[in-house]
Design an enzyme around this catalytic site. Structure first.
Site, PDB file in Angstrom:
ATOM      1  N   GLU A  94       0.831  -1.216   0.000  1.00 22.56           N
ATOM      2  CA  GLU A  94       0.000   0.000   0.000  1.00 22.56           C
ATOM      3  C   GLU A  94       0.859   1.256   0.000  1.00 22.56           C
ATOM      4  O   GLU A  94       1.932   1.287   0.593  1.00 22.56           O
ATOM      5  CB  GLU A  94      -0.864   0.035   1.268  1.00 22.56           C
ATOM      6  CG  GLU A  94      -1.999  -0.930   1.248  1.00 22.56           C
ATOM      7  CD  GLU A  94      -2.880  -0.789   2.472  1.00 22.56           C
ATOM      8  OE1 GLU A  94      -3.509  -1.782   2.831  1.00 22.56           O
ATOM      9  OE2 GLU A  94      -2.925   0.302   3.086  1.00 22.56           O
ATOM     10  N   CYS A 107       2.923   8.518   1.278  1.00 22.15           N
ATOM     11  CA  CYS A 107       3.371   7.578   2.312  1.00 22.15           C
ATOM     12  C   CYS A 107       3.783   6.285   1.619  1.00 22.15           C
ATOM     13  O   CYS A 107       2.989   5.665   0.915  1.00 22.15           O
ATOM     14  CB  CYS A 107       2.220   7.354   3.283  1.00 22.15           C
ATOM     15  SG  CYS A 107       2.557   6.099   4.503  1.00 22.15           S
ATOM     16  N   CYS A 114       5.250  -7.072   7.744  1.00 20.36           N
ATOM     17  CA  CYS A 114       6.104  -6.537   8.809  1.00 20.36           C
ATOM     18  C   CYS A 114       6.224  -7.548   9.939  1.00 20.36           C
ATOM     19  O   CYS A 114       5.230  -8.080  10.424  1.00 20.36           O
ATOM     20  CB  CYS A 114       5.549  -5.224   9.345  1.00 20.36           C
ATOM     21  SG  CYS A 114       6.703  -4.425  10.488  1.00 20.36           S
ATOM     22  N   CYS A 118       3.364  -4.950  15.827  1.00 22.23           N
ATOM     23  CA  CYS A 118       2.592  -4.038  16.691  1.00 22.23           C
ATOM     24  C   CYS A 118       1.134  -4.515  16.672  1.00 22.23           C
ATOM     25  O   CYS A 118       0.565  -4.747  15.598  1.00 22.23           O
ATOM     26  CB  CYS A 118       2.673  -2.609  16.172  1.00 22.23           C
ATOM     27  SG  CYS A 118       4.360  -2.000  16.029  1.00 22.23           S
ATOM     28  N   CYS A 121      -1.798  -2.798  14.562  1.00 24.49           N
ATOM     29  CA  CYS A 121      -1.522  -2.553  13.143  1.00 24.49           C
ATOM     30  C   CYS A 121      -1.887  -3.773  12.302  1.00 24.49           C
ATOM     31  O   CYS A 121      -1.485  -4.892  12.623  1.00 24.49           O
ATOM     32  CB  CYS A 121      -0.032  -2.218  12.999  1.00 24.49           C
ATOM     33  SG  CYS A 121       0.543  -2.259  11.307  1.00 24.49           S
ATOM     34  N   CYS A 335      -2.224   1.348   8.534  1.00 21.43           N
ATOM     35  CA  CYS A 335      -1.440   0.810   7.424  1.00 21.43           C
ATOM     36  C   CYS A 335      -1.724  -0.664   7.247  1.00 21.43           C
ATOM     37  O   CYS A 335      -1.840  -1.407   8.193  1.00 21.43           O
ATOM     38  CB  CYS A 335       0.057   1.094   7.617  1.00 21.43           C
ATOM     39  SG  CYS A 335       0.956  -0.138   8.510  1.00 21.43           S
TER      40      CYS A 335
HETATM   41  S1  SF4 Z   1       3.074  -0.152  12.916  1.00 25.06           S
HETATM   42 FE1  SF4 Z   1       2.788  -1.972  11.604  1.00 25.06          FE
HETATM   43  S2  SF4 Z   1       4.135  -1.675   9.859  1.00 25.06           S
HETATM   44 FE2  SF4 Z   1       4.788  -0.224  11.461  1.00 25.06          FE
HETATM   45  S3  SF4 Z   1       6.382  -1.341  12.613  1.00 25.06           S
HETATM   46 FE3  SF4 Z   1       4.466  -1.781  13.679  1.00 25.06          FE
HETATM   47  S4  SF4 Z   1       3.722  -3.708  12.742  1.00 25.06           S
HETATM   48 FE4  SF4 Z   1       5.293  -2.859  11.382  1.00 25.06          FE
END
Ligand code: SF4
Length: 358
Positions: A94, A107, A114, A118, A121, A335
């Site tokens: 994205e 962005c 990832c 987190c 997310c 995201c």
């Molecule tokens: S917010 Fe999402 S994309 Fe960013 S570091 Fe944390 S898990 Fe990874």
């Protein structure tokens, strides 16, 4: 058979050397570079002032391919919209277009997934993916610039999409150098979850983008609860690294803080955050959480009154703060949502775990 090299993957010295093998005289090399970086072309055919035979030679040795734009959302009330792009190996990523008056930000994603995980997310929910190449990052920039017809002088870039840019350090640095051909470093922001060795490596670069840190809690315990990677890079060490980070005159570190109702949005949390960043050249970007069906049910967006109380408390404690109320711009919290929807749709229709990236 080896794949042709994508010229956008090469750092400046390697690009010069690669072009010199195929293109002469030197002014033609400059013309090719101008087509690439001033115009962002993704085909040698577009290089109309380069002789046909030279273009054919270039096409025989190299490529300029960008990620393919699959879909773009309708604009949010603030005009921003998300793009879903397909990479050559089928992975989806994205990017986001964010008009902001006389400035426009794009962005970019730095990884196709990832591993940081987190818990607020969607990209983290769907797990790790590979590092993006410089061509795939530069390609997002030009693909959206062309789609939205944005004048280069209005452009800003934030590495705040899918992925942790400091876990793809080498490719991100090559991408930054490519972006610097058009944008001053202060017009580029790199957002990290707090990978300390990466921050230290960034500090050693001659030219540095702005730094944004995803903090999200004023104490180590709560931060580790929603950002498991921070057990490896604890808050105290992170703050020490930020205090050492060299900042040019007039620049700040941005402290990103995703606001979760009942978790980190109380006035006392704002006081603790103000203490945590005391003495740092910093501003806070408060981002009300963007709810998503894939994320834990207890995670809720705070009401407007709670957001106001949090922000007012920060301001009363001497902190500069912006709040992103508009859904289209809740990038850090949102995201991966577009790609996540596609993966979920694929799972539903196939009745089994199939990642739509492939
Ligand atoms: S917010 Fe999402 S994309 Fe960013 S570091 Fe944390 S898990 Fe990874």
């Amino acid at each position: 058979m080896t794949e042709p090299v994508n010229l956008y993957d090469l750092a400046a010295p390697q690009l010069e050397a690669a072009l010199a093998e195929v293109v002469s005289p030197v002014f033609r090399i400059r013309q090719v570079e101008e087509w690439m970086y001033a115009r962002g072309v993704d085909s040698f055919d577009a290089m109309s002032n380069i002789p046909k035979e030279t273009r054919a030679k270039l096409a025989a040795h190299f490529t300029l391919a960008f990620p393919e734009v699959l879909t773009r959302t309708e604009p949010a009330p603030d005009g921003s919209r998300k793009y879903l792009l397909r990479l050559a190996d089928g992975n989806r990523i994205e990017s986001v277009y964010m008009p902001m008056g006389e400035r426009t930000s794009i962005c970019l994603s730095s990884q196709a997934g990832c591993a940081v995980g987190c818990t607020f997310c969607v990209t983290g929910f769907f797990g790790a993916g590979r590092n993006l190449t410089p061509a795939e990052m530069v390609g997002q920039f030009y693909a959206i610039q062309h789609e939205e017809q944005i004048p280069m002088e209005q452009m800003n870039v934030v590495f705040m999409g899918m992925g942790e840019p400091l876990l793809n350090f080498e490719h991100v640095v090559t991408t930054l150098d490519a972006l610097y051909r058009n944008l001053a470093p202060r017009r580029i922001t790199l957002s990290t979850s707090g990978i300390i060795p990466g921050i230290e490596a960034l500090a050693r670069l001659e030219r540095r983008p702005n730094l944004a840190i995803s903090i999200n809690a004023p104490d180590r315990k709560r931060r580790e609860q929603i950002m498991p990677i921070t057990a490896k890079y604890p808050l105290e060490r992170l703050m020490a690294a930020l205090r050492r980070f060299p900042l040019e005159r007039g620049r700040d570190v941005t402290i990103e803080y995703v606001l979760l109702a009942g978790f980190n949005d109380a006035p006392q949390d704002a006081v603790a955050l103000a203490r945590l960043i005391d003495g740092l050249h910093a501003k806070v970007n408060a981002i009300p959480f963007n709810e998503d069906a894939n994320l834990p049910g207890w995670m809720k967006r705070p009401g407007d009154a709670a957001i106001d109380r949090f922000v007012d408390t920060l301001v009363r404690n001497g902190v500069r703060v912006t709040v992103r109320r508009s859904k289209g711009r809740d990038i850090a919290a949102a995201c991966g949502q577009l790609r996540g929807k596609e993966i979920a749709k694929s799972r539903a229709t196939n009745g089994r775990e199939v990642d739509a990236r492939r």
